[in-house]
Design a protein around this motif. Structure first.
Motif, PDB file in Angstrom:
ATOM      1  N   THR A   1       0.798  -1.123  -0.149  1.00 18.78           N
ATOM      2  CA  THR A   1       0.081  -0.011  -0.037  1.00 18.78           C
ATOM      3  C   THR A   1       0.883   1.199  -0.061  1.00 18.78           C
ATOM      4  N   THR A   2       2.118   1.220   0.656  1.00 15.83           N
ATOM      5  CA  THR A   2       2.849   2.323   0.755  1.00 15.83           C
ATOM      6  C   THR A   2       3.451   2.643  -0.446  1.00 15.83           C
ATOM      7  N   LEU A   3       3.996   1.534  -0.943  1.00 20.10           N
ATOM      8  CA  LEU A   3       4.487   1.527  -2.750  1.00 20.10           C
ATOM      9  C   LEU A   3       3.638   2.021  -3.353  1.00 20.10           C
ATOM     10  N   TYR A   4       2.379   1.566  -3.553  1.00 22.17           N
ATOM     11  CA  TYR A   4       1.542   2.068  -4.449  1.00 22.17           C
ATOM     12  C   TYR A   4       1.208   3.457  -4.395  1.00 22.17           C
ATOM     13  N   THR A   5       1.130   4.062  -2.924  1.00 23.51           N
ATOM     14  CA  THR A   5       0.935   5.395  -2.574  1.00 23.51           C
ATOM     15  C   THR A   5       1.955   6.244  -3.167  1.00 23.51           C
ATOM     16  N   VAL A   6       3.265   5.806  -3.029  1.00 21.01           N
ATOM     17  CA  VAL A   6       4.368   6.612  -3.367  1.00 21.01           C
ATOM     18  C   VAL A   6       4.242   6.824  -5.010  1.00 21.01           C
ATOM     19  N   LEU A   7       3.821   5.623  -5.792  1.00 20.01           N
ATOM     20  CA  LEU A   7       3.929   5.614  -7.172  1.00 20.01           C
ATOM     21  C   LEU A   7       2.816   6.572  -7.478  1.00 20.01           C
ATOM     22  N   ASN A   8       1.580   6.580  -7.023  1.00 19.20           N
ATOM     23  CA  ASN A   8       0.530   7.562  -7.323  1.00 19.20           C
ATOM     24  C   ASN A   8       0.934   8.911  -7.087  1.00 19.20           C
ATOM     25  N   LEU A   9       1.815   9.210  -6.154  1.00 21.21           N
ATOM     26  CA  LEU A   9       2.254  10.667  -6.089  1.00 21.21           C
ATOM     27  C   LEU A   9       3.246  11.027  -7.020  1.00 21.21           C
ATOM     28  N   ILE A  10       4.300  10.141  -7.222  1.00 16.85           N
ATOM     29  CA  ILE A  10       5.327  10.654  -8.310  1.00 16.85           C
ATOM     30  C   ILE A  10       4.987  10.455  -9.539  1.00 16.85           C
ATOM     31  N   LYS A  11       3.991   9.787 -10.109  1.00 13.99           N
ATOM     32  CA  LYS A  11       3.711   9.707 -11.344  1.00 13.99           C
ATOM     33  C   LYS A  11       3.373  10.921 -12.147  1.00 13.99           C
ATOM     34  N   ASP A  12       3.910  11.198 -13.270  1.00 15.91           N
ATOM     35  CA  ASP A  12       3.302  12.408 -14.101  1.00 15.91           C
ATOM     36  C   ASP A  12       3.496  12.053 -15.780  1.00 15.91           C
ATOM     37  N   ASP A  13       3.378  13.013 -16.635  1.00 13.69           N
ATOM     38  CA  ASP A  13       3.339  12.563 -18.017  1.00 13.69           C
ATOM     39  C   ASP A  13       4.882  12.650 -18.480  1.00 13.69           C
ATOM     40  N   THR A  14       5.794  13.132 -17.436  1.00 18.27           N
ATOM     41  CA  THR A  14       7.017  13.360 -18.037  1.00 18.27           C
ATOM     42  C   THR A  14       7.966  12.143 -17.568  1.00 18.27           C
ATOM     43  N   LYS A  15       7.528  11.125 -16.778  1.00 19.41           N
ATOM     44  CA  LYS A  15       8.264   9.959 -16.265  1.00 19.41           C
ATOM     45  C   LYS A  15       7.611   8.749 -16.864  1.00 19.41           C
ATOM     46  N   ASN A  16       8.697   7.710 -16.989  1.00 13.68           N
ATOM     47  CA  ASN A  16       7.969   6.325 -17.490  1.00 13.68           C
ATOM     48  C   ASN A  16       8.294   5.311 -16.250  1.00 13.68           C
ATOM     49  N   LEU A  17       7.064   5.089 -15.725  1.00 14.60           N
ATOM     50  CA  LEU A  17       7.037   4.350 -14.442  1.00 14.60           C
ATOM     51  C   LEU A  17       6.647   2.718 -14.751  1.00 14.60           C
ATOM     52  N   VAL A  18       7.266   1.898 -14.516  1.00 11.77           N
ATOM     53  CA  VAL A  18       7.175   0.403 -14.808  1.00 11.77           C
ATOM     54  C   VAL A  18       7.310  -0.456 -13.455  1.00 11.77           C
ATOM     55  N   THR A  19       6.406  -1.312 -13.177  1.00  7.63           N
ATOM     56  CA  THR A  19       6.464  -2.355 -12.005  1.00  7.63           C
ATOM     57  C   THR A  19       6.511  -3.755 -12.381  1.00  7.63           C
ATOM     58  N   VAL A  20       7.082  -4.611 -11.668  1.00  5.42           N
ATOM     59  CA  VAL A  20       6.804  -6.044 -11.827  1.00  5.42           C
ATOM     60  C   VAL A  20       6.601  -6.662 -10.418  1.00  5.42           C
ATOM     61  N   GLU A  21       5.327  -7.175 -10.445  1.00  4.90           N
ATOM     62  CA  GLU A  21       4.725  -7.644  -9.138  1.00  4.90           C
ATOM     63  C   GLU A  21       4.322  -9.114  -9.316  1.00  4.90           C
ATOM     64  N   ASP A  22       4.058  -9.607  -8.109  1.00  3.36           N
ATOM     65  CA  ASP A  22       3.263 -11.030  -8.165  1.00  3.36           C
ATOM     66  C   ASP A  22       2.724 -11.159  -6.722  1.00  3.36           C
ATOM     67  N   PRO A  23       1.215 -10.820  -6.860  1.00  5.75           N
ATOM     68  CA  PRO A  23       0.463 -10.491  -8.039  1.00  5.75           C
ATOM     69  C   PRO A  23       0.555  -8.925  -8.013  1.00  5.75           C
ATOM     70  N   VAL A  24      -0.211  -8.565  -9.332  1.00  8.04           N
ATOM     71  CA  VAL A  24      -0.567  -7.118  -9.372  1.00  8.04           C
ATOM     72  C   VAL A  24      -1.894  -6.738  -8.498  1.00  8.04           C
ATOM     73  N   GLU A  25      -1.632  -6.326  -7.436  1.00  8.93           N
ATOM     74  CA  GLU A  25      -2.866  -6.092  -6.486  1.00  8.93           C
ATOM     75  C   GLU A  25      -3.883  -4.951  -6.904  1.00  8.93           C
ATOM     76  N   TYR A  26      -3.142  -3.755  -7.397  1.00  9.51           N
ATOM     77  CA  TYR A  26      -4.002  -2.617  -7.810  1.00  9.51           C
ATOM     78  C   TYR A  26      -3.503  -2.304  -9.091  1.00  9.51           C
ATOM     79  N   ARG A  27      -4.531  -1.927  -9.994  1.00 11.15           N
ATOM     80  CA  ARG A  27      -4.294  -1.305 -11.255  1.00 11.15           C
ATOM     81  C   ARG A  27      -4.407   0.201 -11.101  1.00 11.15           C
ATOM     82  N   LEU A  28      -2.987   0.738 -11.657  1.00 14.33           N
ATOM     83  CA  LEU A  28      -2.987   2.138 -11.540  1.00 14.33           C
ATOM     84  C   LEU A  28      -3.074   2.935 -12.596  1.00 14.33           C
TER      85      LEU A  28
END
Length: 580
Positions: A346-373
């Protein structure tokens, strides 16, 4: 001051809020401009902007409409016969609860008493005149969950009795581990009593904010438990005869093989419950008394709609400042550590949601993918076909990423790829399993990463636990005993110290707790610490140096929560370990 082309009601609500010094005219102007875009009631816009609280809006709205404001949680008794006058789906759709009937007039509590469509719907369904009052949306929703759950639980007893002699015969065959007709099992899984029971179990788990549901067979009984706020408690009772039918029904929903009872299986399915999209991860496990099934509940839209904010996770202000500094850096590793179920993902997803913007390429590898962002490329690891964390990471590095999130560092190859990524201009977020924040250094070195690479790549490590919050509806002050204070190192503050606890109420189901908050230990790899890692200094000495530099331990973070009234002494002692 601007002249607003608004209805008198909207202008009056805003004016009342300004007159009571809840906001300024300038803030009201901004809210009215935003309202043109979002098409929401003014009160909701003001709450979303953080300018006023829901209670402030409700109390002013009650004054404006000349109706009562009702503290739903303080109601002594709610008549179930009156509640039943409004169907559950309608009550949930309009967030409304019936509380009293006087001849042809039905008194209701509403989150939005200005909703004329809702009042018309209630009048049409009940054939009564509606007398609205206003309450907090959260409190009304909790009351709906509690009251309608009681009504549904009484109804489910009739569902259990609907089981036929055929069902009992099939259950006996399961107990004796005999062969059974697969067609008969499928028919049984689609029987109305089974479908009703499974739907009841699932919806009540969602309404109770459960994270997991456990279906556990024993020699002569079937236990169904759900985990709420980290604690398991029994749900609806069910006869052992229903076991195979329930398991088969869930397997059908999750597209699993209902004929396979000897091997574990994993699957998933999704449902919309109370206008919320919920994913259910299903895991089956063969035991000596039949298959145990665990359902993990994930609300898909919780992250994207802003339920999780860094400021609300539980960081102390000084910890949050350090944490933000490193997650906003363009490179290096930020690692979260703690046991399963401590809130790391949950903390990691919150971080990703905070730092994402159109100027960055964010990629995750998970097992499993718990939430779709939205706006983030997420990869599901599949070790059974060779798509491991390490292999996925190797491919991700060819995709020009700015930020990489690795679900967990489990082996040397994944650790090497993560370290290499952090040292070549990428921000890498991941998790490890250690007891505390400084333990990640020892863990990476034990996995096989050299000390100088560990020191160079890791910027920050955060240990995390979840601790139960005191229920706000039954929170009460008390004077603690000296012995307990001594265990927490607070004996010097005993005089005049007032703490809080929950005495137990209907809202928290007599537990005294409602919801959870995080405890954090934020370990910053400073130049001094980095030099100690180069020299292979022991973990104990590194931790001691970090504490000298101001690092707050998990126990200290817990004590802060106790003193602030967020949790109890007992909960802090149960969740954190005593520092040497």
């Amino acid at each position: 001051m601007k002249t607003h082309s608004r209805t008198w009601r909207h202008r009056l609500l805003g004016r009342l809020l300004v007159e009571k010094n809840f906001l300024s005219w300038e803030q009201l102007d901004k809210a009215l401009e935003l309202q043109k875009t979002v098409k929401m009631p003014l009160g909701e816009v003001l709450v979303q902007m953080g300018l006023v609280t829901e209670q402030e809006v409700s109390e002013v709205l009650a004054e404006q409409l000349q109706i009562s404001f009702v503290d739903v949680a303080s109601l002594d008794r709610i008549d179930s016969d009156v509640v039943k006058l409004i169907p559950e789906d309608l009550a949930r759709r309009h967030t409304v609860l019936a509380i009293d009937r006087n001849d042809r007039v039905l008194s209701v509590i509403m989150a939005n008493p200005t909703d004329v469509v809702a009042i018309d719907d209630l009048r049409w369904v009940t054939k009564l005149e509606i007398a609205p009052s206003i309450g907090l949306k959260k409190d009304i929703t909790e009351a709906i969950n509690r009251v309608y759950y009681g009504l549904a639980a009484r109804g489910i007893e009739d569902v259990v009795r609907e089981f036929s002699e055929t069902d009992l015969e099939l259950a006996e065959k399961e107990n004796r581990d005999e062969e059974f007709d697969l067609t008969q099992v499928r028919i049984q899984a689609d029987d109305p009593p089974v479908v009703k029971f499974v739907n009841f179990m699932i919806t009540q788990a969602v309404f109770q904010r459960a994270s997991d549901v456990h279906i556990e067979p024993y020699s002569d009984s079937l236990k169904i438990r759900c985990r709420v706020d980290g604690r398991l408690s029994e749900m609806a009772p069910a006869p052992k005869a229903m076991h195979m039918a329930l398991v088969s029904r869930i397997k059908i929903l999750a597209n699993l093989d209902i004929a396979e009872r000897r091997l574990p299986q994993d699957g998933s399915f999704g449902m919309r419950i109370d206008r919320r999209a919920v994913d259910f991860r299903v895991s089956t496990l063969p035991t000596v008394y039949g298959e145990k099934v665990v359902l993990r509940l994930l609300e898909k839209e919780a992250i994207s709609r802003g339920d999780f904010q860094l400021e609300n996770l539980g960081f102390e202000p000084e910890q949050l400042e350090i944490f933000k500094k490193y997650i906003l850096r363009p490179q290096g590793m930020v690692l979260l550590t703690g046991p399963t179920g401590s809130g790391k993902t949950t903390t990691l997803y919150t971080v990703l949601n905070l730092i994402k913007d159109d100027t960055k390429n964010l990629v995750t590898v998970e097992d499993p993918v718990e939430y779709r962002l939205a706006g983030i490329q997420q990869v599901q690891a599949r070790p059974e076909i060779g798509l491991t964390f390490a292999k996925a990471l190797r491919s991700i590095l060819r995709q020009d990423p700015d930020v990489i999130m690795v679900g967990e560092i489990r082996d040397l190859e994944t650790a090497q790829m993560a370290v290499r990524s952090a040292m070549t201009g990428h921000l890498v977020l991941s998790t490890l399993h250690t007891n505390d924040a400084t333990g990640v250094i020892t863990r990476l070195i034990n996995i096989g990463i050299e000390a100088f690479l560990t020191a160079t790549s890791v910027n920050l490590s955060v240990a995390q636990r979840l601790i139960r919050r005191i229920c706000p509806h039954c929170k009460e002050p008390y004077t603690p005993e000296g012995e307990v204070l001594k265990r927490l190192g607070l004996e010097g503050h005993a005089d005049g110290l007032v703490l809080h606890r929950g005495k137990g109420c209907r809202v928290c189901r007599k537990s005294g707790y409602s919801g959870r908050i995080g405890l954090f230990e934020v370990f910053e790899v400073t130049p001094e610490i980095r030099e100690m890692i180069f020299q292979n200094t022991s973990q104990g000495e590194i931790k001691e140096k970090a504490i000298e530099a101001g690092m707050m331990t998990l126990r200290q973070s817990g004590v802060r929560k106790v003193l602030s009234g967020a949790t109890t002494l007992e909960e802090c002692l149960a969740v954190t370990i005593e520092e040497d």
